[in-house]
Scaffold this motif. Structure first.
Motif, PDB file in Angstrom:
ATOM      1  N   THR A 116      -5.986  -6.691  -1.739  1.00  0.00           N
ATOM      2  CA  THR A 116      -6.941  -5.592  -1.587  1.00  0.00           C
ATOM      3  C   THR A 116      -7.890  -5.493  -2.771  1.00  0.00           C
ATOM      4  N   ARG A 355      -2.483   4.704   9.047  1.00  0.00           N
ATOM      5  CA  ARG A 355      -1.698   3.791   8.217  1.00  0.00           C
ATOM      6  C   ARG A 355      -2.264   3.695   6.800  1.00  0.00           C
ATOM      7  N   SER A 356      -3.582   3.545   6.709  1.00  0.00           N
ATOM      8  CA  SER A 356      -4.209   3.422   5.392  1.00  0.00           C
ATOM      9  C   SER A 356      -4.046   4.697   4.578  1.00  0.00           C
ATOM     10  N   LEU A 359      -0.454   4.872   3.279  1.00  0.00           N
ATOM     11  CA  LEU A 359      -0.290   3.918   2.186  1.00  0.00           C
ATOM     12  C   LEU A 359      -0.971   4.418   0.914  1.00  0.00           C
ATOM     13  N   ASP A 362       1.177   7.163  -0.649  1.00  0.00           N
ATOM     14  CA  ASP A 362       2.512   6.834  -1.155  1.00  0.00           C
ATOM     15  C   ASP A 362       2.530   5.746  -2.224  1.00  0.00           C
ATOM     16  N   ARG A 363       1.589   4.791  -2.136  1.00  0.00           N
ATOM     17  CA  ARG A 363       1.604   3.686  -3.092  1.00  0.00           C
ATOM     18  C   ARG A 363       0.996   4.116  -4.429  1.00  0.00           C
ATOM     19  N   TYR A 368      -5.174   1.165  -3.134  1.00  0.00           N
ATOM     20  CA  TYR A 368      -4.886   1.498  -1.732  1.00  0.00           C
ATOM     21  C   TYR A 368      -5.783   2.620  -1.215  1.00  0.00           C
ATOM     22  N   ALA A 404      -3.884  -2.655   6.678  1.00  0.00           N
ATOM     23  CA  ALA A 404      -2.953  -1.548   6.926  1.00  0.00           C
ATOM     24  C   ALA A 404      -1.787  -1.997   7.782  1.00  0.00           C
ATOM     25  N   SER A 407       0.859  -4.046   5.906  1.00  0.00           N
ATOM     26  CA  SER A 407       1.661  -3.265   4.965  1.00  0.00           C
ATOM     27  C   SER A 407       2.527  -2.219   5.650  1.00  0.00           C
ATOM     28  N   MET A 408       2.169  -1.848   6.893  1.00  0.00           N
ATOM     29  CA  MET A 408       2.900  -0.811   7.599  1.00  0.00           C
ATOM     30  C   MET A 408       2.839  -1.097   9.096  1.00  0.00           C
ATOM     31  N   ARG A 430       1.445 -10.574   0.836  1.00  0.00           N
ATOM     32  CA  ARG A 430       1.665  -9.138   0.694  1.00  0.00           C
ATOM     33  C   ARG A 430       1.503  -8.674  -0.751  1.00  0.00           C
ATOM     34  N   ASP A 432      -0.496  -6.846  -2.915  1.00  0.00           N
ATOM     35  CA  ASP A 432      -1.605  -5.914  -3.041  1.00  0.00           C
ATOM     36  C   ASP A 432      -1.362  -5.009  -4.216  1.00  0.00           C
TER      37      ASP A 432
END
Length: 433
Positions: A116, A355-356, A359, A362-363, A368, A404, A407-408, A430, A432
């Motif tokens: 990303t 989803r984005s 993420l 939470d990330r 993100y 997105a 990752s999810m 994966r 990112d």
């Protein structure tokens, strides 16, 4: 093939060069068509696709393909392909679908091959060049020669402080891509990906471009993106255990705000000074709704940018204007692909955004935030433009949707129960952050 060639074609630097070239080509389609026409643009797109295929082939052993392409994308594109069979212009539909798939594939390549932060850097580099070129040409047109540059669509309004079009053809497109640039430059600055001086200059360049576009549509979209950014960073600072509560509060707030804006829409339009522009759109949407009623389930068939054939000719005659799109992605999809296509598009955009957003909430890494805010911008501008259905807008939608999903994804969750489906230690798909 020599070993050095194999090494370079499978290298990260080769993928990086292709990615930057993809965004330069995607964001600069109007400029390319103005300079070398459709044949030149198509040659560039086909050349980039060929380079992407070579890169994917040499990096195939390092990629994980499980759950790569979201089902929502497959459903929407699949329905668009099926629409060829009932389109009034099947040849045009087929060619326009190939064009859509070409940009979709370029977006897919970027999402699969690049992290990303690398995507953000590539977008930032491409838009720095194009926005800088736009301002330079506006200075040339508006001050130095005091003449429009007609073949680029530049009207030379810099002395009057806009509206400017730059190398993007219209003020709305300049404003939209400048907003995407503003998001990207801000993430670059937050992650210290580029020198601070360059980051500050880039942010000023993007902000000035948005303002000088003098687009009421983009001022509204910018307001939504700023509010979304503030809300997102507030959620990120909340304790992890209580974030879901804040998410529900935000969802309720969005619903209430949507209802209030709809009820006070006339006042909002007046505040944005967008009356005449909105009236033009409203007249077009009313005409589209009338003609769409004849094919409400399946639509008239996918064409992307409107051709000069029926029923689009009827719409242009009815409204008294030559429109190249429905000026609303949701209504445009409904007109071309019916209710099935409309719900497929809403699902594609909605799932990618949810989803984005989760993420980004939470990330830990701030990178993100970029897909979430870009999707907020796309979802919002789609109420007044059809940018998300063509060229760079569609490409950005695919990039964010694939990122997105990878990752999810519910398919990823299922795959974790199968030891054979776990990624190998050498997988690079994966990383990112």
């Amino acid at each position: 093939m020599p070993e050095w060639a194999r090494t370079y074609l499978g290298s990260a630097s080769f993928a990086s060069a292709i990615t930057t070239s993809i965004f330069l080509a995607g964001f600069g389609t109007h400029l390319t068509r103005a300079l070398i026409g459709w044949p030149g643009l198509l040659a560039i797109i086909l050349g980039l696709i060929a380079l992407c295929l070579v890169s994917l082939w040499f990096r195939r052993s390092h990629l994980e393909w499980h759950g790569t392409l979201p089902i929502s994308v497959i459903v929407f594109v699949g329905w668009a392909i099926l629409s060829i069979f009932w389109s009034n212009t099947p040849t045009v539909s087929g060619l326009r679908l190939a064009y859509l798939l070409a940009f979709g594939f370029l977006g897919f390549y970027v999402a699969v091959l690049r992290d990303t932060i690398q995507v953000v850097r590539a977008v930032g580099d491409a838009l720095r060049v194009l926005l800088g070129l736009s301002i330079g040409l506006e200075i040339l047109s508006g001050i130095l020669i005091d003449q429009p540059i007609a073949f680029l669509g530049i009207q030379g309004n810099l002395v009057q402080l806009g509206p400017l079009q730059g190398v993007f053809g219209t003020r709305n497109q300049l404003g939209f891509l400048a907003l995407i640039a503003l998001i990207s430059f801000s993430i670059e600055m937050a992650t210290r990906s580029i020198p601070r001086g360059m980051a500050r200059f880039s942010i000023v360049l993007a902000a000035v471009s948005v303002l000088l576009s003098r687009s009421p549509v983009m001022i509204g979209v910018l307001s939504v993106v700023v509010l979304a950014a503030l809300a997102l960073f507030a959620v990120r600072r909340a304790p992890a255990a209580s974030r879901w509560v804040w998410q529900l509060v935000l969802l309720a707030g969005v619903i209430i705000a949507g209802v209030v804006v709809w009820l006070a829409r006339l006042r909002v339009i007046d505040l944005l000074n967008a009356g005449s522009e909105f009236e033009t759109r409203l007249h077009l949407w009313q005409a589209m709704s009338q003609y769409a009623a004849d094919n409400s389930l399946q639509g008239w068939g996918w064409v992307g940018s409107w051709p000069t054939t029926l029923p689009y000719l009827w719409l242009n005659i009815t409204t008294g204007k030559t429109n190249a799109a429905g000026l609303n992605a949701y209504i445009d999809v409904y007109f071309q692909l019916g209710l099935v296509g409309f719900f497929a598009f809403v699902a594609l955009l909605g799932l990618a955004l949810v989803r984005s957003w989760i993420l980004a909430s939470d990330r830990r890494s701030v990178v993100y935030v970029w897909p979430a805010l870009v999707l907020v911008a796309l979802a919002t501008v789609s109420f007044a433009e059809s940018s998300a259905l063509t060229e760079s807008g569609w490409m950005l939608l695919i990039v964010c949707s694939v990122k997105a999903s990878r990752s999810m994804s519910w398919r990823d969750a299922l795959g974790r129960h199968d030891p054979a489906s776990l990624p190998s230690a050498g997988s690079t798909s994966r990383r990112d952050g």
